[in-house]
Design a protein around this motif. Sequence first.
Motif, PDB file in Angstrom:
ATOM      1  N   ARG A  10       0.852  -1.187   0.000  1.00  0.00           N
ATOM      2  CA  ARG A  10       0.000   0.000   0.000  1.00  0.00           C
ATOM      3  C   ARG A  10       0.888   1.238   0.000  1.00  0.00           C
ATOM      4  O   ARG A  10       1.882   1.296   0.710  1.00  0.00           O
ATOM      5  CB  ARG A  10      -0.887   0.029   1.234  1.00  0.00           C
ATOM      6  CG  ARG A  10      -1.979  -0.976   1.152  1.00  0.00           C
ATOM      7  CD  ARG A  10      -3.307  -0.254   1.294  1.00  0.00           C
ATOM      8  NE  ARG A  10      -4.384  -1.170   1.043  1.00  0.00           N
ATOM      9  CZ  ARG A  10      -5.250  -1.011   0.063  1.00  0.00           C
ATOM     10  NH1 ARG A  10      -5.176   0.021  -0.729  1.00  0.00           N
ATOM     11  NH2 ARG A  10      -6.218  -1.863  -0.115  1.00  0.00           N
ATOM     12  N   ILE A  11       0.492   2.211  -0.810  1.00  0.00           N
ATOM     13  CA  ILE A  11       1.161   3.503  -0.785  1.00  0.00           C
ATOM     14  C   ILE A  11       0.148   4.563  -0.399  1.00  0.00           C
ATOM     15  O   ILE A  11      -1.061   4.391  -0.607  1.00  0.00           O
ATOM     16  CB  ILE A  11       1.808   3.856  -2.142  1.00  0.00           C
ATOM     17  CG1 ILE A  11       0.759   3.942  -3.248  1.00  0.00           C
ATOM     18  CG2 ILE A  11       2.904   2.876  -2.493  1.00  0.00           C
ATOM     19  CD1 ILE A  11       1.272   4.574  -4.525  1.00  0.00           C
ATOM     20  N   GLU A  12       0.627   5.640   0.180  1.00  0.00           N
ATOM     21  CA  GLU A  12      -0.213   6.780   0.524  1.00  0.00           C
ATOM     22  C   GLU A  12       0.142   7.917  -0.418  1.00  0.00           C
ATOM     23  O   GLU A  12       1.320   8.183  -0.665  1.00  0.00           O
ATOM     24  CB  GLU A  12       0.034   7.238   1.951  1.00  0.00           C
ATOM     25  CG  GLU A  12      -0.414   6.260   2.986  1.00  0.00           C
ATOM     26  CD  GLU A  12      -0.177   6.773   4.397  1.00  0.00           C
ATOM     27  OE1 GLU A  12       0.464   7.837   4.571  1.00  0.00           O
ATOM     28  OE2 GLU A  12      -0.627   6.107   5.325  1.00  0.00           O
ATOM     29  N   LEU A  13      -0.874   8.576  -0.936  1.00  0.00           N
ATOM     30  CA  LEU A  13      -0.660   9.729  -1.793  1.00  0.00           C
ATOM     31  C   LEU A  13      -1.519  10.861  -1.264  1.00  0.00           C
ATOM     32  O   LEU A  13      -2.739  10.707  -1.121  1.00  0.00           O
ATOM     33  CB  LEU A  13      -1.046   9.403  -3.240  1.00  0.00           C
ATOM     34  CG  LEU A  13      -0.950  10.543  -4.238  1.00  0.00           C
ATOM     35  CD1 LEU A  13       0.479  11.076  -4.348  1.00  0.00           C
ATOM     36  CD2 LEU A  13      -1.447  10.101  -5.592  1.00  0.00           C
ATOM     37  N   THR A  14      -0.867  11.972  -0.950  1.00  0.00           N
ATOM     38  CA  THR A  14      -1.584  13.156  -0.503  1.00  0.00           C
ATOM     39  C   THR A  14      -1.657  14.124  -1.675  1.00  0.00           C
ATOM     40  O   THR A  14      -0.631  14.491  -2.246  1.00  0.00           O
ATOM     41  CB  THR A  14      -0.869  13.820   0.688  1.00  0.00           C
ATOM     42  OG1 THR A  14      -0.739  12.856   1.735  1.00  0.00           O
ATOM     43  CG2 THR A  14      -1.653  15.014   1.198  1.00  0.00           C
ATOM     44  N   LEU A  15      -2.871  14.513  -2.041  1.00  0.00           N
ATOM     45  CA  LEU A  15      -3.100  15.439  -3.149  1.00  0.00           C
ATOM     46  C   LEU A  15      -3.446  16.805  -2.572  1.00  0.00           C
ATOM     47  O   LEU A  15      -4.480  16.960  -1.919  1.00  0.00           O
ATOM     48  CB  LEU A  15      -4.240  14.934  -4.037  1.00  0.00           C
ATOM     49  CG  LEU A  15      -4.037  13.553  -4.656  1.00  0.00           C
ATOM     50  CD1 LEU A  15      -5.316  13.084  -5.327  1.00  0.00           C
ATOM     51  CD2 LEU A  15      -2.901  13.580  -5.646  1.00  0.00           C
ATOM     52  N   HIS A  16      -2.557  17.785  -2.803  1.00  0.00           N
ATOM     53  CA  HIS A  16      -2.763  19.145  -2.297  1.00  0.00           C
ATOM     54  C   HIS A  16      -3.285  20.051  -3.397  1.00  0.00           C
ATOM     55  O   HIS A  16      -2.676  20.155  -4.453  1.00  0.00           O
ATOM     56  CB  HIS A  16      -1.446  19.745  -1.783  1.00  0.00           C
ATOM     57  CG  HIS A  16      -1.115  19.357  -0.401  1.00  0.00           C
ATOM     58  ND1 HIS A  16      -1.718  19.906   0.697  1.00  0.00           N
ATOM     59  CD2 HIS A  16      -0.223  18.461   0.070  1.00  0.00           C
ATOM     60  CE1 HIS A  16      -1.216  19.361   1.796  1.00  0.00           C
ATOM     61  NE2 HIS A  16      -0.312  18.483   1.432  1.00  0.00           N
ATOM     62  N   LYS A  17      -4.401  20.728  -3.107  1.00  0.00           N
ATOM     63  CA  LYS A  17      -4.913  21.761  -4.011  1.00  0.00           C
ATOM     64  C   LYS A  17      -3.924  22.929  -3.993  1.00  0.00           C
ATOM     65  O   LYS A  17      -3.216  23.130  -3.009  1.00  0.00           O
ATOM     66  CB  LYS A  17      -6.253  22.293  -3.506  1.00  0.00           C
ATOM     67  CG  LYS A  17      -7.437  21.466  -3.852  1.00  0.00           C
ATOM     68  CD  LYS A  17      -8.678  22.220  -3.393  1.00  0.00           C
ATOM     69  CE  LYS A  17      -9.917  21.446  -3.676  1.00  0.00           C
ATOM     70  NZ  LYS A  17     -11.120  22.172  -3.254  1.00  0.00           N
ATOM     71  N   ALA A  81       5.047   6.768   0.841  1.00  0.00           N
ATOM     72  CA  ALA A  81       4.249   7.987   0.947  1.00  0.00           C
ATOM     73  C   ALA A  81       4.702   8.994  -0.103  1.00  0.00           C
ATOM     74  O   ALA A  81       5.884   9.301  -0.220  1.00  0.00           O
ATOM     75  CB  ALA A  81       4.376   8.589   2.335  1.00  0.00           C
ATOM     76  N   LEU A  82       3.732   9.500  -0.883  1.00  0.00           N
ATOM     77  CA  LEU A  82       4.002  10.493  -1.920  1.00  0.00           C
ATOM     78  C   LEU A  82       3.145  11.723  -1.672  1.00  0.00           C
ATOM     79  O   LEU A  82       2.077  11.641  -1.064  1.00  0.00           O
ATOM     80  CB  LEU A  82       3.670   9.939  -3.309  1.00  0.00           C
ATOM     81  CG  LEU A  82       4.464   8.739  -3.792  1.00  0.00           C
ATOM     82  CD1 LEU A  82       3.890   8.226  -5.112  1.00  0.00           C
ATOM     83  CD2 LEU A  82       5.918   9.100  -3.964  1.00  0.00           C
ATOM     84  N   LEU A  83       3.630  12.865  -2.173  1.00  0.00           N
ATOM     85  CA  LEU A  83       2.917  14.124  -2.038  1.00  0.00           C
ATOM     86  C   LEU A  83       2.836  14.783  -3.411  1.00  0.00           C
ATOM     87  O   LEU A  83       3.860  14.968  -4.066  1.00  0.00           O
ATOM     88  CB  LEU A  83       3.662  15.045  -1.068  1.00  0.00           C
ATOM     89  CG  LEU A  83       3.150  16.477  -0.943  1.00  0.00           C
ATOM     90  CD1 LEU A  83       1.783  16.485  -0.277  1.00  0.00           C
ATOM     91  CD2 LEU A  83       4.132  17.303  -0.139  1.00  0.00           C
ATOM     92  N   TYR A  84       1.617  15.105  -3.855  1.00  0.00           N
ATOM     93  CA  TYR A  84       1.401  15.840  -5.105  1.00  0.00           C
ATOM     94  C   TYR A  84       1.001  17.253  -4.759  1.00  0.00           C
ATOM     95  O   TYR A  84       0.089  17.469  -3.961  1.00  0.00           O
ATOM     96  CB  TYR A  84       0.299  15.184  -5.945  1.00  0.00           C
ATOM     97  CG  TYR A  84      -0.117  16.037  -7.126  1.00  0.00           C
ATOM     98  CD1 TYR A  84       0.640  16.041  -8.292  1.00  0.00           C
ATOM     99  CD2 TYR A  84      -1.238  16.845  -7.064  1.00  0.00           C
ATOM    100  CE1 TYR A  84       0.272  16.834  -9.376  1.00  0.00           C
ATOM    101  CE2 TYR A  84      -1.608  17.637  -8.137  1.00  0.00           C
ATOM    102  CZ  TYR A  84      -0.847  17.636  -9.294  1.00  0.00           C
ATOM    103  OH  TYR A  84      -1.206  18.420 -10.349  1.00  0.00           O
ATOM    104  N   LYS A  85       1.671  18.225  -5.370  1.00  0.00           N
ATOM    105  CA  LYS A  85       1.310  19.634  -5.202  1.00  0.00           C
ATOM    106  C   LYS A  85       0.861  20.175  -6.545  1.00  0.00           C
ATOM    107  O   LYS A  85       1.605  20.133  -7.523  1.00  0.00           O
ATOM    108  CB  LYS A  85       2.489  20.438  -4.667  1.00  0.00           C
ATOM    109  CG  LYS A  85       2.811  20.095  -3.232  1.00  0.00           C
ATOM    110  CD  LYS A  85       3.795  21.066  -2.657  1.00  0.00           C
ATOM    111  CE  LYS A  85       4.031  20.728  -1.201  1.00  0.00           C
ATOM    112  NZ  LYS A  85       4.902  21.690  -0.559  1.00  0.00           N
ATOM    113  N   ALA A  86      -0.356  20.667  -6.580  1.00  0.00           N
ATOM    114  CA  ALA A  86      -0.929  21.226  -7.801  1.00  0.00           C
ATOM    115  C   ALA A  86      -0.320  22.597  -8.071  1.00  0.00           C
ATOM    116  O   ALA A  86       0.043  23.323  -7.145  1.00  0.00           O
ATOM    117  CB  ALA A  86      -2.444  21.344  -7.656  1.00  0.00           C
ATOM    118  N   PRO A  87      -0.233  22.981  -9.345  1.00  0.00           N
ATOM    119  CA  PRO A  87       0.309  24.301  -9.670  1.00  0.00           C
ATOM    120  C   PRO A  87      -0.709  25.400  -9.380  1.00  0.00           C
ATOM    121  O   PRO A  87      -1.913  25.172  -9.387  1.00  0.00           O
ATOM    122  CB  PRO A  87       0.579  24.198 -11.166  1.00  0.00           C
ATOM    123  CG  PRO A  87      -0.446  23.234 -11.656  1.00  0.00           C
ATOM    124  CD  PRO A  87      -0.585  22.219 -10.539  1.00  0.00           C
ATOM    125  N   ALA A  88      -0.199  26.614  -9.139  1.00  0.00           N
ATOM    126  CA  ALA A  88      -1.085  27.745  -8.889  1.00  0.00           C
ATOM    127  C   ALA A  88      -1.719  28.254 -10.179  1.00  0.00           C
ATOM    128  O   ALA A  88      -2.804  28.813 -10.158  1.00  0.00           O
ATOM    129  CB  ALA A  88      -0.314  28.871  -8.209  1.00  0.00           C
TER     130      ALA A  88
END
Length: 106
Positions: A10-17, A81-88
Amino acid sequence: MSTTGTATRRIELTLHKPWFALYARIRPTLVIAGRGQPAQWGLGTWQVPADQTVVVGVFLFNRMWRFGQAEFALEPGHPPALLYKAPALPFLRGRIAVTDHTRAAA
């Protein structure tokens, strides 16, 4: 995504607006090993093969265009654990990075 006899993890992915965005109603889509699926903002978990490198990608879309694409090749030795940061801005790329933070096991 798992097949019989294949070890998974299992992996965790956090999606940030984006903290500020002039575009509304954006939706993230997660792509694991070439298969896309809708996702929600925040923390989610997914199952991937434990012994293979898997390409994890995210892109955003609204009713008119697709943007904010980012990809990461997750290897078996990477933390789960991964982190996605959306562009502004809607013409920029997003970013995916490995994080050391995972939820505490219950």
